[in-house]
Design a protein around this motif. Structure first.
Motif, PDB file in Angstrom:
ATOM      1  N   ASP A   1      -2.873   3.285  -7.647  1.00  0.00           N
ATOM      2  CA  ASP A   1      -3.220   3.472  -6.237  1.00  0.00           C
ATOM      3  C   ASP A   1      -1.961   3.563  -5.378  1.00  0.00           C
ATOM      4  O   ASP A   1      -1.858   4.422  -4.491  1.00  0.00           O
ATOM      5  CB  ASP A   1      -4.098   2.329  -5.735  1.00  0.00           C
ATOM      6  CG  ASP A   1      -5.520   2.375  -6.268  1.00  0.00           C
ATOM      7  OD1 ASP A   1      -5.927   3.419  -6.839  1.00  0.00           O
ATOM      8  OD2 ASP A   1      -6.230   1.348  -6.131  1.00  0.00           O
ATOM      9  N   LEU A   2      -0.986   2.700  -5.650  1.00  0.00           N
ATOM     10  CA  LEU A   2       0.261   2.699  -4.875  1.00  0.00           C
ATOM     11  C   LEU A   2       1.074   3.965  -5.104  1.00  0.00           C
ATOM     12  O   LEU A   2       1.805   4.413  -4.213  1.00  0.00           O
ATOM     13  CB  LEU A   2       1.094   1.459  -5.211  1.00  0.00           C
ATOM     14  CG  LEU A   2       0.575   0.156  -4.625  1.00  0.00           C
ATOM     15  CD1 LEU A   2       1.265  -1.045  -5.274  1.00  0.00           C
ATOM     16  CD2 LEU A   2       0.772   0.144  -3.112  1.00  0.00           C
ATOM     17  N   LEU A   3       0.951   4.562  -6.280  1.00  0.00           N
ATOM     18  CA  LEU A   3       1.690   5.800  -6.542  1.00  0.00           C
ATOM     19  C   LEU A   3       1.209   6.962  -5.680  1.00  0.00           C
ATOM     20  O   LEU A   3       1.911   7.963  -5.557  1.00  0.00           O
ATOM     21  CB  LEU A   3       1.621   6.173  -8.024  1.00  0.00           C
ATOM     22  CG  LEU A   3       2.574   5.410  -8.924  1.00  0.00           C
ATOM     23  CD1 LEU A   3       2.315   5.747 -10.383  1.00  0.00           C
ATOM     24  CD2 LEU A   3       4.029   5.676  -8.562  1.00  0.00           C
ATOM     25  N   SER A   4       0.056   6.821  -5.056  1.00  0.00           N
ATOM     26  CA  SER A   4      -0.391   7.891  -4.154  1.00  0.00           C
ATOM     27  C   SER A   4       0.412   7.893  -2.853  1.00  0.00           C
ATOM     28  O   SER A   4       0.448   8.907  -2.158  1.00  0.00           O
ATOM     29  CB  SER A   4      -1.884   7.755  -3.860  1.00  0.00           C
ATOM     30  OG  SER A   4      -2.145   6.598  -3.104  1.00  0.00           O
ATOM     31  N   SER A   5       1.070   6.783  -2.537  1.00  0.00           N
ATOM     32  CA  SER A   5       1.846   6.704  -1.293  1.00  0.00           C
ATOM     33  C   SER A   5       3.292   6.247  -1.502  1.00  0.00           C
ATOM     34  O   SER A   5       4.029   6.092  -0.529  1.00  0.00           O
ATOM     35  CB  SER A   5       1.152   5.762  -0.302  1.00  0.00           C
ATOM     36  OG  SER A   5       1.025   4.462  -0.866  1.00  0.00           O
ATOM     37  N   HIS A   6       3.690   6.015  -2.747  1.00  0.00           N
ATOM     38  CA  HIS A   6       5.051   5.574  -3.068  1.00  0.00           C
ATOM     39  C   HIS A   6       5.591   6.389  -4.241  1.00  0.00           C
ATOM     40  O   HIS A   6       4.811   6.901  -5.046  1.00  0.00           O
ATOM     41  CB  HIS A   6       5.066   4.083  -3.439  1.00  0.00           C
ATOM     42  CG  HIS A   6       4.691   3.198  -2.302  1.00  0.00           C
ATOM     43  ND1 HIS A   6       3.383   2.981  -1.934  1.00  0.00           N
ATOM     44  CD2 HIS A   6       5.447   2.483  -1.445  1.00  0.00           C
ATOM     45  CE1 HIS A   6       3.358   2.171  -0.887  1.00  0.00           C
ATOM     46  NE2 HIS A   6       4.588   1.849  -0.569  1.00  0.00           N
ATOM     47  N   ASP A   7       6.900   6.465  -4.326  1.00  0.00           N
ATOM     48  CA  ASP A   7       7.540   7.206  -5.419  1.00  0.00           C
ATOM     49  C   ASP A   7       7.746   6.342  -6.650  1.00  0.00           C
ATOM     50  O   ASP A   7       7.727   6.839  -7.775  1.00  0.00           O
ATOM     51  CB  ASP A   7       8.900   7.745  -4.958  1.00  0.00           C
ATOM     52  CG  ASP A   7       8.768   8.629  -3.741  1.00  0.00           C
ATOM     53  OD1 ASP A   7       8.068   9.649  -3.833  1.00  0.00           O
ATOM     54  OD2 ASP A   7       9.340   8.277  -2.684  1.00  0.00           O
TER      55      ASP A   7
END
Length: 99
Positions: free
Chosen positions: A21-27
């Motif tokens: 989920d965090l990879l949708s907004s973080h690199d």
């Protein structure tokens, strides 16, 4: 993409879901281990430079990786800190923490 350590018995499917989920907004997504390393590394795109010039198996690996990613302008997210089991002495500490 994400890689995980096999020495972190507290790693759950919830942690993996949160990482993706965090990879949708973080690199870069890192799961910090209590010893200064990490139990999970998630990347939106391959970043081979994040693996260069590290003192592996030391308490500075996480901090060094975060610093390198931020220097490169990468957005970094951290998961909850978990204890990994690197030595026989780590197992009783993990058990005590998780009872």
């Amino acid at each position: 993409m994400a890689i995980i350590g096999t020495d972190c018995p507290g790693l759950s499917s919830d942690h993996l879901t949160q990482a993706f989920d965090l990879l949708s907004s973080h690199d870069v997504v890192l799961g910090p281990a209590t010893d200064g390393g990490y139990y999970l590394l998630g990347l939106r795109q391959p970043q081979p430079e994040l693996f260069q010039n590290k003192a592996w198996s030391t308490e500075t690996v996480l901090a060094d990786t975060v610093a390198d990613a931020e220097r490169q302008g990468q957005r970094v997210a951290l998961l909850p800190e978990l204890r990994d089991v690197d030595t026989v002495d780590d197992l009783p500490m993990w058990r005590a923490q998780n009872q």
